[in-house]
Scaffold this active site. Structure first.
Site: not given
Ligand code: NI
Lengths: 207, 207
Positions: B39, B108, B137
């Site tokens: 990511r 997700s 996150k």
């Protein structure tokens, strides 16, 4: 596909403001923009996609090709007409690979060396600049000037579009370099009447 | 391809720091990570690509699938094993379209409704969470808890990976929900010895 590069609008939602963005683009298309690039650097992929869907309705209505900046996945998801990539984006050969042979692939260059590389690697057109100093592109490097623009155009067989600081006052001088079109942001989107601004520029270009 | 979802490491270069990033990933793979997600939210496409090339060398060496977050174009350019998208990314159907049928597609979710939607739209696995509150996150929403995680797993036939606040202290409780694996960031990458941390987690998972 024969592409008319004469007046290439690069969008900037931050410059225009989200609220009037679609209306400004529509007015610019009415005024005679011949090619549109959607650039969204500060947004998530979903928002980019949703704006893209709306922009594509407009470009389809005006039969103007839609080019997506950097994001090949967005270009494919939107079934846009092409992608424009720069030195900080995916390698050109990889982009052509993902994009397939039929979509338009643009490449940003600021030297003849980069231009020749772009030609070798499968670009369909080159965006050369910044021609003049400009405030509208955050990552803009030093201006290359008209002489270098002319040198780039003379050195390649691809269409070349000048970008950076181009507007009504210098457009005729830019055209004399022999390039195929001009790319603008603020010369249209920062003007009170984007339609009139686009019309003024395309008239200047065609005369 | 049969994928082992047991210990799914999501990378975070900002958490680790660029300097030790590749070394930390390598140690985590040595420790027994079974799946890796790259990511990169704050970088340009070229840098993302270049990091991806290096990460792919590592995942290939350890025969661990490499999943790219959000950027389908990067996944294709790198010939990664798949893509993971969330609610703020491209629509799942568009992603599957671009990605082709053979690559792994993760989605997700934080509710059974989203999980069922993901299943319908072509996801290969679901990342469900945040299971517990988490700081790692940025855009994390409210924790769903173990009961909801269990409900999601029971309601779909896809593999489900729990994500968010999972570590050595709660891993066994998470496993009792019946899910297929756990996704972690800081439980490996914030530890002094990422190899030992990964080994500890995979041992816990397998016992
Ligand atoms: Ni981005």
């Amino acid at each position: 596909m024969a592409v008319d590069y004469s007046l290439y609008l690069v969008t900037d939602r931050i410059l225009v403001g989200s609220k009037d963005f679609l209306l400004s683009i529509k007015k610019a298309l009415e005024g005679g923009v011949t090619l549109l690039q959607l650039r969204e650097k500060e947004t998530n992929s979903r928002e980019f996609y949703e704006i893209g869907v709306k922009i594509k309705e407009l470009t389809a209505e005006f039969r103007v090709p839609l080019i997506i900046n950097d994001r090949v996945d967005l270009a494919l998801a939107l079934d846009a007409d092409g992608v424009h990539v720069g030195q900080q984006d995916l390698p050109l050969v990889k982009v052509r690979n993902i994009l397939g042979p039929d979509k338009i692939l643009g490449y940003s260059v600021s030297s003849l060396e980069e231009a020749l590389q772009g030609e070798r690697m499968g670009a369909d057109y080159l965006g050369a600049g910044p021609v003049f100093p400009t405030g509208s592109k955050k990552d803009a490097s030093e201006a290359i000037g008209l002489a270098k623009l002319k040198e780039i155009k003379a050195g390649v067989s691809l269409p070349v579009v000048g970008i950076g600081g181009i507007g009504a006052t210098n457009l005729s001088a830019v055209k004399e370099t022999g390039i195929d079109g001009v790319s603008v942001i603020s010369a249209i989107l920062s003007q009170e009447d984007p339609c009139a601004a686009a019309k003024g520029l395309i008239d200047l270009w065609r005369n």
